[in-house]
Motif scaffolding. Structure first.
Motif, PDB file in Angstrom:
ATOM      1  N   VAL A 156       0.849  -1.192   0.000  1.00  0.00           N
ATOM      2  CA  VAL A 156       0.000   0.000   0.000  1.00  0.00           C
ATOM      3  C   VAL A 156       0.885   1.243   0.000  1.00  0.00           C
ATOM      4  CG1 VAL A 156      -1.824   1.272   1.183  1.00  0.00           C
ATOM      5  CG2 VAL A 156      -1.782  -1.228   1.297  1.00  0.00           C
ATOM      6  N   LEU A 157       0.629   2.139  -0.937  1.00  0.00           N
ATOM      7  CA  LEU A 157       1.325   3.428  -0.983  1.00  0.00           C
ATOM      8  C   LEU A 157       0.384   4.510  -0.470  1.00  0.00           C
ATOM      9  CD1 LEU A 157       3.562   5.402  -1.796  1.00  0.00           C
ATOM     10  CD2 LEU A 157       2.617   5.374  -4.125  1.00  0.00           C
ATOM     11  N   ILE A 158       0.817   5.250   0.546  1.00  0.00           N
ATOM     12  CA  ILE A 158       0.052   6.363   1.096  1.00  0.00           C
ATOM     13  C   ILE A 158       0.660   7.667   0.585  1.00  0.00           C
ATOM     14  CG2 ILE A 158      -0.686   7.552   3.196  1.00  0.00           C
ATOM     15  CD1 ILE A 158      -0.157   4.840   4.659  1.00  0.00           C
ATOM     16  N   ASP A 163       1.614  13.805  10.575  1.00  0.00           N
ATOM     17  CA  ASP A 163       0.971  13.067  11.667  1.00  0.00           C
ATOM     18  C   ASP A 163      -0.049  12.071  11.131  1.00  0.00           C
ATOM     19  OD1 ASP A 163       2.423  14.451  13.594  1.00  0.00           O
ATOM     20  OD2 ASP A 163       0.924  16.043  13.749  1.00  0.00           O
ATOM     21  N   VAL A 164      -0.869  12.520  10.178  1.00  0.00           N
ATOM     22  CA  VAL A 164      -1.848  11.614   9.572  1.00  0.00           C
ATOM     23  C   VAL A 164      -1.130  10.490   8.818  1.00  0.00           C
ATOM     24  CG1 VAL A 164      -3.689  11.427   7.852  1.00  0.00           C
ATOM     25  CG2 VAL A 164      -3.593  13.412   9.372  1.00  0.00           C
ATOM     26  N   ARG A 165      -0.104  10.856   8.089  1.00  0.00           N
ATOM     27  CA  ARG A 165       0.653   9.868   7.308  1.00  0.00           C
ATOM     28  C   ARG A 165       1.213   8.774   8.213  1.00  0.00           C
ATOM     29  NH1 ARG A 165       3.687  13.321   4.821  1.00  0.00           N
ATOM     30  NH2 ARG A 165       5.607  13.096   6.019  1.00  0.00           N
ATOM     31  N   LYS A 166       1.822   9.185   9.320  1.00  0.00           N
ATOM     32  CA  LYS A 166       2.417   8.212  10.243  1.00  0.00           C
ATOM     33  C   LYS A 166       1.351   7.339  10.884  1.00  0.00           C
ATOM     34  CE  LYS A 166       5.467   7.848  14.263  1.00  0.00           C
ATOM     35  NZ  LYS A 166       6.303   8.603  15.252  1.00  0.00           N
ATOM     36  N   ALA A 167       0.233   7.955  11.274  1.00  0.00           N
ATOM     37  CA  ALA A 167      -0.836   7.191  11.925  1.00  0.00           C
ATOM     38  C   ALA A 167      -1.425   6.148  10.981  1.00  0.00           C
ATOM     39  CB  ALA A 167      -1.931   8.141  12.408  1.00  0.00           C
ATOM     40  N   VAL A 168      -1.655   6.544   9.729  1.00  0.00           N
ATOM     41  CA  VAL A 168      -2.217   5.594   8.761  1.00  0.00           C
ATOM     42  C   VAL A 168      -1.211   4.490   8.453  1.00  0.00           C
ATOM     43  CG1 VAL A 168      -3.096   5.325   6.411  1.00  0.00           C
ATOM     44  CG2 VAL A 168      -3.763   7.320   7.767  1.00  0.00           C
ATOM     45  N   GLN A 169       0.075   4.844   8.333  1.00  0.00           N
ATOM     46  CA  GLN A 169       1.103   3.836   8.110  1.00  0.00           C
ATOM     47  C   GLN A 169       1.095   2.781   9.208  1.00  0.00           C
ATOM     48  OE1 GLN A 169       4.634   6.586   7.327  1.00  0.00           O
ATOM     49  NE2 GLN A 169       5.270   4.738   6.273  1.00  0.00           N
ATOM     50  N   LEU A 170       1.115   3.246  10.459  1.00  0.00           N
ATOM     51  CA  LEU A 170       1.162   2.313  11.589  1.00  0.00           C
ATOM     52  C   LEU A 170      -0.078   1.433  11.627  1.00  0.00           C
ATOM     53  CD1 LEU A 170       2.570   4.679  14.379  1.00  0.00           C
ATOM     54  CD2 LEU A 170       3.767   2.787  13.244  1.00  0.00           C
ATOM     55  N   ALA A 171      -1.237   2.051  11.388  1.00  0.00           N
ATOM     56  CA  ALA A 171      -2.488   1.292  11.444  1.00  0.00           C
ATOM     57  C   ALA A 171      -2.528   0.212  10.355  1.00  0.00           C
ATOM     58  CB  ALA A 171      -3.673   2.239  11.291  1.00  0.00           C
ATOM     59  N   HIS A 219      -0.205  -2.617  11.072  1.00  0.00           N
ATOM     60  CA  HIS A 219      -0.813  -3.471  12.098  1.00  0.00           C
ATOM     61  C   HIS A 219      -1.844  -4.418  11.482  1.00  0.00           C
ATOM     62  CE1 HIS A 219      -2.115  -4.639  16.097  1.00  0.00           C
ATOM     63  NE2 HIS A 219      -3.371  -4.405  15.757  1.00  0.00           N
ATOM     64  N   GLN A 220      -2.468  -3.979  10.385  1.00  0.00           N
ATOM     65  CA  GLN A 220      -3.459  -4.813   9.699  1.00  0.00           C
ATOM     66  C   GLN A 220      -2.806  -5.808   8.732  1.00  0.00           C
ATOM     67  OE1 GLN A 220      -6.652  -4.901  10.312  1.00  0.00           O
ATOM     68  NE2 GLN A 220      -6.830  -3.110  11.643  1.00  0.00           N
ATOM     69  N   GLY A 221      -1.478  -5.796   8.643  1.00  0.00           N
ATOM     70  CA  GLY A 221      -0.782  -6.785   7.831  1.00  0.00           C
ATOM     71  C   GLY A 221      -0.387  -6.322   6.442  1.00  0.00           C
ATOM     72  N   HIS A 222      -0.373  -5.003   6.207  1.00  0.00           N
ATOM     73  CA  HIS A 222       0.005  -4.484   4.899  1.00  0.00           C
ATOM     74  C   HIS A 222       1.468  -4.045   4.895  1.00  0.00           C
ATOM     75  CE1 HIS A 222      -4.203  -4.454   3.684  1.00  0.00           C
ATOM     76  NE2 HIS A 222      -4.502  -3.808   4.793  1.00  0.00           N
ATOM     77  N   ASP A 223       2.095  -4.153   3.751  1.00  0.00           N
ATOM     78  CA  ASP A 223       3.429  -3.597   3.524  1.00  0.00           C
ATOM     79  C   ASP A 223       3.210  -2.169   3.036  1.00  0.00           C
ATOM     80  OD1 ASP A 223       6.070  -3.080   2.971  1.00  0.00           O
ATOM     81  OD2 ASP A 223       6.220  -4.448   1.277  1.00  0.00           O
ATOM     82  N   VAL A 224       3.691  -1.175   3.793  1.00  0.00           N
ATOM     83  CA  VAL A 224       3.311   0.209   3.544  1.00  0.00           C
ATOM     84  C   VAL A 224       4.513   1.080   3.215  1.00  0.00           C
ATOM     85  CG1 VAL A 224       2.083   2.212   4.445  1.00  0.00           C
ATOM     86  CG2 VAL A 224       1.406  -0.075   5.183  1.00  0.00           C
ATOM     87  N   SER A 225       4.364   1.918   2.192  1.00  0.00           N
ATOM     88  CA  SER A 225       5.309   2.978   1.885  1.00  0.00           C
ATOM     89  C   SER A 225       4.523   4.281   1.850  1.00  0.00           C
ATOM     90  CB  SER A 225       5.988   2.727   0.533  1.00  0.00           C
ATOM     91  OG  SER A 225       6.954   3.730   0.263  1.00  0.00           O
TER      92      SER A 225
END
Length: 228
Positions: free
Chosen positions: A4-6, A12-20, A23-29
């Protein structure tokens, strides 16, 4: 693990969505600008993009249009408000779905998983596993390939799923609510604008004019696939 690319300018929003999402099992950039997002699209090759509509510099709408010019990766648009105009313009630019800030992690995760399932639309859905000819339109359900006048048609996941759903039952009228539930897996009536925007994009890609041959409007009811 879904990638998932955000693309979000608020750190702050970017970091919160990344962490969430992690936690749900996605590989995030993540990227903080539209330009960075386009570069990450090339490098990270995400399975889905979560794109903020209101970005500084290159707007989310411009990013969406740039992506759609050469890539059909699923795009979930994030808007700061549920403004109908913002949402419709974003959807018509090529977004597959949308969420409204403040983003709820469980809602975003559900939308991501739903849009990825659309890419896996296949024979298991009960759709006929064969290539079908409808005049100049050929739909290969097994290969998930659509051609029009002999040329391949590049469809985003929601566009493909919508076409597969309608063409599986030519002549049958589907209400917007039925299509919303079948294609987007939503049940909220207010999201039916997803259906109208997707129909408009699909018609454009199929070269449909003012009197559509394939994706027809049943005025006051919904849409149907025209019988050849």
């Amino acid at each position: 693990m879904p990638r998932v690319l955000i693309v979000e300018d608020d750190p702050d929003v970017r970091k919160a969505v990344q962490l969430a999402l992690r936690h749900q099992g996605h590989d995030v950039s993540a990227a903080g600008t539209g330009e960075e997002g386009l570069e990450q699209l090339r490098l990270f090759q995400p399975d889905v993009i979560v794109l903020d509509l209101m970005l500084p510099g290159m707007s989310g709408l411009d990013v969406c249009r740039r992506i759609r010019a050469g890539d059909q990766v699923p795009i979930i648009m994030v808007t700061a408000r549920g403004d109908d105009i913002d949402v419709v313009v974003g959807l018509e630019a090529g977004a597959d779905d949308y969420v409204v800030k403040p983003v709820q992690a469980r809602v975003l995760d559900a939308r991501i998983r739903a849009v990825l399932r659309r890419q896996d639309a296949s024979v298991s859905d009960g759709l006929r596993p064969r290539a079908e000819s409808h005049g100049e339109l050929v739909i290969d359900r097994a290969g998930l390939v659509v051609t029009h006048r002999g040329e391949p048609v590049a469809l985003a996941p929601s566009e493909l799923r919508l076409l597969l759903t309608l063409s599986a039952s030519p002549g049958q009228v589907f209400s917007r609510q039925q299509l919303l539930e079948a294609v987007w897996e939503h049940s909220y009536h207010g999201d039916i604008r997803l259906v109208d925007a997707c129909v408009k994009r699909l018609r454009g890609k199929l070269g449909e004019g003012r009197d559509p041959r394939y994706v027809q409007t049943a005025r006051g009811f919904g849409y149907r696939f025209g019988i050849s």
